[in-house]
Design a protein around this motif. Structure first.
Motif, mmCIF file in Angstrom:
data_model
loop_
_atom_site.group_PDB
_atom_site.id
_atom_site.type_symbol
_atom_site.label_atom_id
_atom_site.label_comp_id
_atom_site.label_asym_id
_atom_site.label_seq_id
_atom_site.Cartn_x
_atom_site.Cartn_y
_atom_site.Cartn_z
ATOM 1 N N LEU A 104 40.895 37.529 34.126
ATOM 2 C CA LEU A 104 39.391 37.886 33.591
ATOM 3 C C LEU A 104 39.358 38.925 32.754
ATOM 4 C CD1 LEU A 104 37.545 37.781 37.208
ATOM 5 C CD2 LEU A 104 37.550 35.828 35.420
ATOM 6 N N CYS A 117 30.119 34.325 43.311
ATOM 7 C CA CYS A 117 31.282 34.430 44.113
ATOM 8 C C CYS A 117 31.328 33.892 45.388
ATOM 9 C CB CYS A 117 32.039 35.716 43.712
ATOM 10 S SG CYS A 117 33.531 35.700 44.799
ATOM 11 N N ASN A 120 32.659 30.619 47.200
ATOM 12 C CA ASN A 120 34.136 30.561 47.734
ATOM 13 C C ASN A 120 33.727 30.534 49.670
ATOM 14 O OD1 ASN A 120 36.195 31.080 46.114
ATOM 15 N ND2 ASN A 120 34.743 32.595 45.178
ATOM 16 N N LEU A 148 34.556 38.682 47.922
ATOM 17 C CA LEU A 148 35.985 38.761 46.842
ATOM 18 C C LEU A 148 35.663 39.482 45.465
ATOM 19 C CD1 LEU A 148 36.678 34.921 47.500
ATOM 20 C CD2 LEU A 148 37.151 36.773 48.836
ATOM 21 N N ASN A 149 34.411 40.159 45.413
ATOM 22 C CA ASN A 149 34.026 40.505 44.250
ATOM 23 C C ASN A 149 32.965 41.628 44.575
ATOM 24 O OD1 ASN A 149 33.597 41.080 41.471
ATOM 25 N ND2 ASN A 149 32.024 39.444 41.386
ATOM 26 N N SER A 162 37.360 42.710 41.332
ATOM 27 C CA SER A 162 37.936 41.706 42.225
ATOM 28 C C SER A 162 39.472 41.415 41.995
ATOM 29 C CB SER A 162 37.310 40.566 41.546
ATOM 30 O OG SER A 162 37.368 40.255 40.361
ATOM 31 N N CYS A 208 40.330 36.827 45.829
ATOM 32 C CA CYS A 208 39.675 36.097 44.985
ATOM 33 C C CYS A 208 40.782 35.144 44.659
ATOM 34 C CB CYS A 208 39.529 37.058 43.512
ATOM 35 S SG CYS A 208 39.550 36.170 42.054
ATOM 36 N N THR A 209 40.262 33.984 44.459
ATOM 37 C CA THR A 209 41.288 32.562 44.229
ATOM 38 C C THR A 209 41.078 32.328 42.542
ATOM 39 O OG1 THR A 209 39.603 31.128 44.300
ATOM 40 C CG2 THR A 209 40.851 31.659 46.457
ATOM 41 N N LEU A 210 40.445 33.272 41.750
ATOM 42 C CA LEU A 210 40.313 32.794 40.528
ATOM 43 C C LEU A 210 39.632 31.380 40.249
ATOM 44 C CD1 LEU A 210 40.576 34.565 37.877
ATOM 45 C CD2 LEU A 210 42.563 33.130 37.337
ATOM 46 N N CYS A 211 38.831 31.324 41.351
ATOM 47 C CA CYS A 211 38.233 29.954 41.568
ATOM 48 C C CYS A 211 39.142 28.789 41.098
ATOM 49 C CB CYS A 211 36.856 29.999 40.573
ATOM 50 S SG CYS A 211 35.634 30.735 41.587
ATOM 51 N N PRO A 233 35.513 30.112 36.336
ATOM 52 C CA PRO A 233 35.028 31.056 37.700
ATOM 53 C C PRO A 233 33.649 31.018 37.613
ATOM 54 C CG PRO A 233 36.912 32.078 36.632
ATOM 55 C CD PRO A 233 36.548 30.977 35.634
ATOM 56 N N ALA A 234 33.078 31.068 39.212
ATOM 57 C CA ALA A 234 31.642 31.044 39.515
ATOM 58 C C ALA A 234 31.083 32.320 38.705
ATOM 59 C CB ALA A 234 31.599 30.767 40.734
ATOM 60 N N CYS A 235 31.972 33.417 38.855
ATOM 61 C CA CYS A 235 31.400 34.748 38.540
ATOM 62 C C CYS A 235 30.979 34.959 36.929
ATOM 63 C CB CYS A 235 32.259 35.916 38.946
ATOM 64 S SG CYS A 235 33.851 35.532 38.491
ATOM 65 N N ARG A 252 31.693 38.933 31.689
ATOM 66 C CA ARG A 252 32.929 38.436 32.555
ATOM 67 C C ARG A 252 33.567 37.349 31.655
ATOM 68 N NH1 ARG A 252 32.957 40.325 38.367
ATOM 69 N NH2 ARG A 252 34.806 39.092 38.441
HETATM 70 S S1 SF4 Z 1 37.101 34.158 39.925
HETATM 71 FE FE1 SF4 Z 1 35.887 33.102 41.742
HETATM 72 S S2 SF4 Z 1 36.748 34.075 43.633
HETATM 73 FE FE2 SF4 Z 1 37.373 35.454 41.950
HETATM 74 S S3 SF4 Z 1 35.781 37.186 41.747
HETATM 75 FE FE3 SF4 Z 1 35.160 35.398 40.433
HETATM 76 S S4 SF4 Z 1 33.879 33.942 41.479
HETATM 77 FE FE4 SF4 Z 1 35.124 35.383 42.970
#
Ligand code: SF4
Ligand code: SF4
Ligand code: SF4
Lengths: 292, 248
Positions: B14, B31, B35, B58-59, B81, B142-145, B161-163, B172
């Motif tokens: 990210l 996030c 998750n 996770l964030n 994160s 964080c799994t990086l989604c 990623p959701a974020c 982001r």
């Molecule tokens: S990449 Fe996914 S797991 Fe990581 S901070 Fe963003 S939403 Fe959360």
């Protein structure tokens, strides 16, 4: 760092237990039969009891067996492997000493070395962590090793060695405290490096990310008052070093003085180990404005 | 295996823009939302409706105030994160092999089926990016989604990623930082993207874009001359009142 009772109990008791095993392995004292049984029983109770209490610290102990697998990179895994190896080899040696009245010298030496290496691996679990500058210092392994070896000497009745050794322990402990106090600043992490905002100016916490607490704060941002720590340092040195040395010097041998020396030392090591955790500052505290 | 892969050419990560982040915490919520019901154990809360709520995230978004030598202080919102470090200390300390870094894309993950919950990896991470879930007893991060970015069941625009998908300010960015020509690498180059706590040698993949220079507050608006006060001395009734009051 949070001074978790299970981890303090583990590291103090197993340190003493492996220290005793090391002396027994080197044939000091070269006991056999019933008295060998008593010595080995105490040493195993401390070492194994300590290891068991460490498992209370685990969130998910059912996978514990897997922790022997990563010895190539992980000090925690190495500690597990060495501990089991030391206990097994010393077990063979103990059988010889207790039931067959013989000392398998070679087995004993291997077991003794493994016991000492186990304590070294324990110290490296903490010593390796760059995130905790106070621990990430050359004094950490000598502190753990000297406490284990000379504590073991006291417990196995090598009182002359213990007396001199405790003075060494005291010096290492004081050095660790004094140098440790400067380590965080020396390492150079600050709120400015943590946020990368130092080029703009001085950084301070405006709002934490959450109103309550969390795992990070509970586990790694333990804050202890300076005065409180100073008092405990004095208590730790008195109990761990000064009183036992005085007792031995006054001729402790199979009497109340010996009991006082042992109990005082152990309580002192607990105090020292509690401080080892409570005073250790993790860099993550910088993100919460909780350091320096 | 907790040995780090020799080298991963693809470095997914990210880029977080500290200039545009408005501190709305939408990424924190999205996030957690994604998750808690996907990869691994849910992200539990403790005492969620009580006096001392806490929980696994996770964030998280911190807010700092920076005081330059001259001029006004700045408020900077700071999402944090896992940085998916190249030299990830959290991976090598793991005794079970549960923590690992993927060779193919550099994502750092926890295999919860192998984790004993010892917490050592959280101690080894300088950034507070790992939290031990208090209900499941396993390490969360964080799994990086990873279950979105490659997920062909999702519409293409959701394969990030959701974020990142949620952020209303576009603060982001997600992409391959191993590829010099990727959008994210270009952004890092243009804006002087930086590492957090570089002195610890973790070599984070995620980069932070510093806030753009602000005006100092000393420059006077071009319309200022027109806004100058017209009368400097008060006259008439108000003037008389003023003078009388002064004498009292
Ligand atoms: S990449 Fe996914 S797991 Fe990581 S901070 Fe963003 S939403 Fe959360
Ligand atoms: S940010 Fe922390 S958890 Fe993530 S890879 Fe780096 S050291 Fe590991
Ligand atoms: S908590 Fe789990 S992932 Fe972290 S070091 Fe321990 S076993 Fe490995």
């Amino acid at each position: 760092m949070h001074p978790a009772p299970s981890v303090i109990l583990f590291s103090v008791l197993s340190g003493l237990g492996f220290g005793m095993l090391a002396w027994l392995g080197f044939g000091e004292p070269g006991v056999t039969g019933m008295s060998a049984f008593i010595f080995f029983f105490v040493a195993y109770a401390l070492a194994v009891g300590g290891l068991l209490s460490a498992t209370f610290h685990l969130g998910n102990p059912k996978n514990a067996l897997k922790s022997f697998s990563q010895w190539r990179t992980s000090w925690l895994s190495r500690e597990g492997c060495c501990a089991v190896a030391a206990l097994l080899v010393m077990g063979i040696y103990a059988i010889g000493a207790i039931f067959l009245e013989t000392h398998w010298v070679f087995v004993g030496i291997i077991g003794a070395i493994l016991s000492i290496v186990t304590v070294f691996t324990t110290s490296m679990i903490y010593g390796q962590l760059k995130t905790v500058p106070r621990w990430n210092h050359w004094t950490t392994p000598p502190l753990f090793l000297s406490l284990s070896i000379f504590g073991g000497a006291l417990m196995t009745g090598q009182i002359k060695v213990a007396m001199v050794g405790f003075i060494v322990v005291g010096l290492i402990q004081i050095a660790a405290w004094l140098m440790g106090d400067k380590q965080f600043a020396t390492r150079g992490s600050s709120m400015e490096t943590a946020t990368g905002l130092g080029d703009i100016g001085k950084v301070r916490m405006f709002e934490p990310p959450h109103t309550g607490t969390n795992y990070l704060l509970k586990e790694m941002v333990y804050v202890i008052g300076r005065k409180h720590a100073m008092k405990l340092r004095v208590i730790a040195i008195l109990l761990m070093v000064v009183i036992p040395v005085l007792m031995i010097w006054m001729g402790a041998h199979h009497d109340i003085k010996a009991v006082i020396a042992v109990l005082s030392h152990i309580v002192g090591v607990f105090a020292s180990r509690w401080l080892f955790f409570a005073e250790a500052e993790h860099v993550v505290g910088l993100y919460y404005g909780k350091r320096g | 295996m907790t040995a780090l892969p020799a080298k991963s050419d693809v470095k997914l990560g990210l880029v977080i823009d500290l200039d545009t982040c408005v501190g709305c915490h939408a990424c924190v919520v999205s996030c957690k939302g994604w998750n808690t019901e996907n990869y691994g154990a849910p992200l539990s809360d403790q005492d969620a409706y009580g006096e001392n709520p806490s929980g696994t995230f996770l964030n998280r978004v911190h807010s700092f105030e920076v005081q330059p030598e001259q001029g006004a202080a700045q408020t900077i919102h700071f999402p944090k994160s896992c940085l998916h470090c190249e030299d990830a200390p959290c991976v090598t300390v793991c005794p079970t092999g549960a923590s690992y870094k993927r060779a193919e894309d550099g994502i750092v993950l926890v295999n919860e089926d192998a984790c004993i919950g010892c917490g050592l990896c959280a101690w080894a991470c300088p950034y507070g990016a790992r939290e031990l879930d208090q209900a499941a007893g396993v390490m969360k991060k964080c799994t990086l989604c990873v279950d979105r970015i490659y997920n062909e069941n999702l519409p293409e625009e959701d394969r990030e990623p959701a974020c990142v998908r949620t952020c209303p300010a576009g603060a982001r960015h997600f992409g391959d930082l191993g590829d010099e020509n990727s959008d994210v690498s270009q952004l890092v180059k243009e804006r002087g993207g930086m590492d957090l706590m570089p002195e610890l040698g973790t070599k984070p993949v995620n980069k932070y874009l510093p806030p753009r220079p602000k005006d100092t507050g000393n420059e006077i608006d071009i319309l200022a001359p027109l806004l100058a006060p017209v009368a400097t001395e008060t006259t008439g009734f108000l003037g008389w009142l003023d003078r009388t009051l002064e004498k009292l």
